[in-house]
Design a protein around this motif. Structure first.
Motif, mmCIF file in Angstrom:
data_model
loop_
_atom_site.group_PDB
_atom_site.id
_atom_site.type_symbol
_atom_site.label_atom_id
_atom_site.label_comp_id
_atom_site.label_asym_id
_atom_site.label_seq_id
_atom_site.Cartn_x
_atom_site.Cartn_y
_atom_site.Cartn_z
ATOM 1 N N LEU A 188 30.045 2.712 -2.237
ATOM 2 C CA LEU A 188 30.247 4.134 -1.957
ATOM 3 C C LEU A 188 30.091 4.435 -0.464
ATOM 4 O O LEU A 188 30.721 5.348 0.070
ATOM 5 C CB LEU A 188 29.251 4.970 -2.776
ATOM 6 C CG LEU A 188 29.466 4.917 -4.297
ATOM 7 C CD1 LEU A 188 28.207 5.326 -5.043
ATOM 8 C CD2 LEU A 188 30.630 5.820 -4.695
ATOM 9 N N GLU A 189 29.246 3.645 0.197
ATOM 10 C CA GLU A 189 29.013 3.852 1.639
ATOM 11 C C GLU A 189 30.070 3.156 2.488
ATOM 12 O O GLU A 189 30.159 3.397 3.692
ATOM 13 C CB GLU A 189 27.633 3.293 2.027
ATOM 14 C CG GLU A 189 26.485 4.165 1.558
ATOM 15 C CD GLU A 189 25.131 3.479 1.686
ATOM 16 O OE1 GLU A 189 24.126 4.179 1.612
ATOM 17 O OE2 GLU A 189 25.090 2.245 1.833
ATOM 18 N N GLY A 190 30.832 2.257 1.861
ATOM 19 C CA GLY A 190 31.803 1.428 2.605
ATOM 20 C C GLY A 190 33.034 2.206 3.048
ATOM 21 O O GLY A 190 33.154 3.410 2.829
ATOM 22 N N ASP A 191 33.980 1.468 3.652
ATOM 23 C CA ASP A 191 35.176 2.097 4.236
ATOM 24 C C ASP A 191 36.168 2.550 3.170
ATOM 25 O O ASP A 191 36.937 3.482 3.375
ATOM 26 C CB ASP A 191 35.894 1.088 5.159
ATOM 27 C CG ASP A 191 35.011 0.735 6.351
ATOM 28 O OD1 ASP A 191 34.120 1.559 6.676
ATOM 29 O OD2 ASP A 191 35.186 -0.358 6.921
ATOM 30 N N GLU A 192 36.152 1.836 2.025
ATOM 31 C CA GLU A 192 37.156 2.135 1.007
ATOM 32 C C GLU A 192 36.735 3.335 0.157
ATOM 33 O O GLU A 192 35.596 3.389 -0.321
ATOM 34 C CB GLU A 192 37.332 0.892 0.111
ATOM 35 C CG GLU A 192 38.435 1.060 -0.885
ATOM 36 C CD GLU A 192 38.831 -0.267 -1.540
ATOM 37 O OE1 GLU A 192 38.293 -1.330 -1.177
ATOM 38 O OE2 GLU A 192 39.671 -0.201 -2.448
ATOM 39 N N ILE A 197 36.174 5.413 -2.963
ATOM 40 C CA ILE A 197 36.057 5.159 -4.405
ATOM 41 C C ILE A 197 36.402 6.477 -5.110
ATOM 42 O O ILE A 197 35.785 7.517 -4.856
ATOM 43 C CB ILE A 197 34.624 4.711 -4.791
ATOM 44 C CG1 ILE A 197 34.167 3.497 -3.964
ATOM 45 C CG2 ILE A 197 34.527 4.425 -6.296
ATOM 46 C CD1 ILE A 197 34.924 2.208 -4.205
ATOM 47 N N ASP A 198 37.397 6.424 -5.976
ATOM 48 C CA ASP A 198 37.879 7.662 -6.605
ATOM 49 C C ASP A 198 37.196 7.969 -7.925
ATOM 50 O O ASP A 198 37.192 9.112 -8.379
ATOM 51 C CB ASP A 198 39.395 7.560 -6.819
ATOM 52 C CG ASP A 198 40.118 7.407 -5.490
ATOM 53 O OD1 ASP A 198 40.134 8.382 -4.741
ATOM 54 O OD2 ASP A 198 40.618 6.302 -5.201
ATOM 55 N N ARG A 199 36.651 6.932 -8.576
ATOM 56 C CA ARG A 199 36.013 7.150 -9.872
ATOM 57 C C ARG A 199 35.102 5.970 -10.165
ATOM 58 O O ARG A 199 35.380 4.841 -9.729
ATOM 59 C CB ARG A 199 37.094 7.225 -10.953
ATOM 60 C CG ARG A 199 36.684 7.931 -12.235
ATOM 61 C CD ARG A 199 37.923 8.039 -13.119
ATOM 62 N NE ARG A 199 37.689 8.796 -14.335
ATOM 63 C CZ ARG A 199 37.850 10.104 -14.452
ATOM 64 N NH1 ARG A 199 38.208 10.825 -13.430
ATOM 65 N NH2 ARG A 199 37.647 10.715 -15.612
ATOM 66 N N VAL A 200 34.037 6.270 -10.902
ATOM 67 C CA VAL A 200 33.128 5.198 -11.333
ATOM 68 C C VAL A 200 33.028 5.271 -12.847
ATOM 69 O O VAL A 200 32.947 6.359 -13.436
ATOM 70 C CB VAL A 200 31.734 5.353 -10.678
ATOM 71 C CG1 VAL A 200 30.738 4.371 -11.282
ATOM 72 C CG2 VAL A 200 31.822 5.149 -9.163
ATOM 73 N N ILE A 201 33.059 4.106 -13.481
ATOM 74 C CA ILE A 201 32.826 4.038 -14.926
ATOM 75 C C ILE A 201 31.647 3.111 -15.131
ATOM 76 O O ILE A 201 31.661 1.964 -14.648
ATOM 77 C CB ILE A 201 34.074 3.516 -15.670
ATOM 78 C CG1 ILE A 201 35.222 4.502 -15.404
ATOM 79 C CG2 ILE A 201 33.806 3.352 -17.163
ATOM 80 C CD1 ILE A 201 36.488 4.265 -16.142
ATOM 81 N N ALA A 202 30.608 3.603 -15.770
ATOM 82 C CA ALA A 202 29.400 2.786 -15.961
ATOM 83 C C ALA A 202 29.105 2.679 -17.448
ATOM 84 O O ALA A 202 29.027 3.690 -18.155
ATOM 85 C CB ALA A 202 28.215 3.425 -15.237
ATOM 86 N N PHE A 251 27.509 11.335 -3.478
ATOM 87 C CA PHE A 251 28.820 11.023 -2.893
ATOM 88 C C PHE A 251 29.930 11.852 -3.550
ATOM 89 O O PHE A 251 31.090 11.779 -3.150
ATOM 90 C CB PHE A 251 29.135 9.525 -3.076
ATOM 91 C CG PHE A 251 28.175 8.623 -2.326
ATOM 92 C CD1 PHE A 251 28.452 8.243 -1.019
ATOM 93 C CD2 PHE A 251 27.000 8.185 -2.918
ATOM 94 C CE1 PHE A 251 27.571 7.428 -0.325
ATOM 95 C CE2 PHE A 251 26.117 7.369 -2.228
ATOM 96 C CZ PHE A 251 26.396 6.982 -0.925
ATOM 97 N N GLY A 252 29.569 12.589 -4.592
ATOM 98 C CA GLY A 252 30.547 13.447 -5.268
ATOM 99 C C GLY A 252 31.654 12.674 -5.972
ATOM 100 O O GLY A 252 32.780 13.169 -6.109
#
Ligand SMILES: Cc1cc2nc3c(=O)[nH]c(=O)nc-3n(C[C@H](O)[C@H](O)[C@H](O)COP(=O)(O)OP(=O)(O)OC[C@H]3O[C@@H](n4cnc5c(N)ncnc54)[C@H](O)[C@@H]3O)c2cc1C
Ligand code: FES
Length: 279
Positions: free
Chosen positions: A175-179, A181-186, A203-204
């Motif tokens: 999440l802190e990186g350059d890319e 992230i549009d969605r997280v599935i856990a 990070f919203g």
């Protein structure tokens, strides 16, 4: 009756069964589950559909031994039958092109996340996966998740394989990186899904979790799987099991998962003493 076509012991306490259930296989989608009953007097338990083969008419389930029913299930072998196998139940996971999706699996949660990651990838998403287990001997389906992902990070709590630590650490780094992230599935133990949601919240990034409250009928009638999401009461079996992790009342979920602890303990002791008497 539903025949077990194949049994595989993935790790010492996690097993895979392929079960002949053509009607379920015809309609299954990633994220859905079945409710099974081993025999006439058995308890109904929900298990996620980990894979399916419409042509063969089979459904794959992966389960961890945690109590009476899953211990009993683990005694069965290929060629045995179970009485009930109802499904597919629940809403399928929402699949569309989001962009880059981080798929985070903990423990037995890797089994349900593989078909989801696969479907998201087929839809054109970039999949960055994280697989966490307590130790090396509990890691399974690493290759399956890797082949559904553009990148995979493995963590173990004790550092015996992959990175030492828990899944939220590489998740935060992503999440802190350059890319973007549009969605997280856990998917995994409730406590892991809660901490993944807490990690992504600042990070919203929308975070979908697959809730596992106690279920009985699995069709919205008994009320057992009641959860609170965004202050609204929902039934995980028909409104879920996927929900927005930032909106889940985790304390209520944990409390309701513990409601039958005494009965579960009693049931296991009773069954173990019956087994001892017959051995
Ligand atoms: C939608 C859904 C999908 C699931 N998918 C999987 C899966 O793919 N693989 C897997 O290993 N487990 C999965 N589970 C959890 C699984 O249902 C429980 O581990 C199982 O019911 C335990 O039963 P038991 O008799 O062996 O243990 P028990 O001694 O009865 O209970 C052990 C633990 O399991 C929970 N549990 C007990 N009965 C139920 C029930 N009817 N519904 C839900 N939780 C229960 C209890 O809260 C307790 O913490 C899923 C749960 C849900 C709600
Ligand atoms: S399991 Fe009965 S309402 Fe959901």
């Amino acid at each position: 009756m539903y025949e077990i076509l194949l049994r595989q012991d993935l790790v010492p306490n996690i097993h895979l069964f392929k079960i002949r259930a053509p009607a379920v296989a015809r309609k299954a989608h990633p994220g859905q589950f079945v409710v099974i009953r081993i025999d006439e007097k058995g308890e109904r338990i929900p298990l996620t559909v980990a894979d399916w083969d419409e042509e063969e008419g089979s459904i794959t389930i992966v389960f961890m031994e945690v109590g009476t029913t899953t211990y009993k299930l683990a005694l069965l072998k290929a060629g045995d039958f179970i009485t009930d196998f109802i499904g597919p139940l629940g809403l399928p996971t929402h699949i569309e092109k989001f962009g880059t999706v981080a798929c985070v699996a903990g423990g037995v949660g890797v089994a349900p996340i593989v078909p989801i990651a696969r479907a998201l990838k087929e839809e054109g998403n970039r999949i960055l996966s994280i697989l966490g287990a307590r130790s090396k001997d509990l890691v399974f389906w690493e290759d399956e998740l890797r082949s559904a992902s553009d990148n995979l990070i493995v963590t173990t709590d004790d550092g015996s394989y992959g990175r030492k630590g828990v899944v939220t650490e590489p998740l935060k780094e992503l999440l802190e990186g350059d890319e973007k992230i549009d969605r997280v599935i856990a998917i995994g133990p409730s406590i892991m899904m809660k901490f993944c949601s807490l990690t992504t919240e600042p990070f919203g990034v929308k975070t979908i979790v697959s809730l596992n409250p106690i279920m009985v009928d699995g069709t919205g009638m008994c009320g057992c799987c009641r959860v609170s999401v965004g202050g609204v009461t929902r039934f995980a079996c028909v409104d879920g099991p996927d929900f927005d992790g930032h909106q889940v009342d985790w304390d209520l979920l944990f409390a309701r998962q513990r409601i039958y602890l005494e009965e579960e303990k009693h049931s296991l002791e009773q069954w173990q003493s019956q087994c001892a008497a017959h051995s």
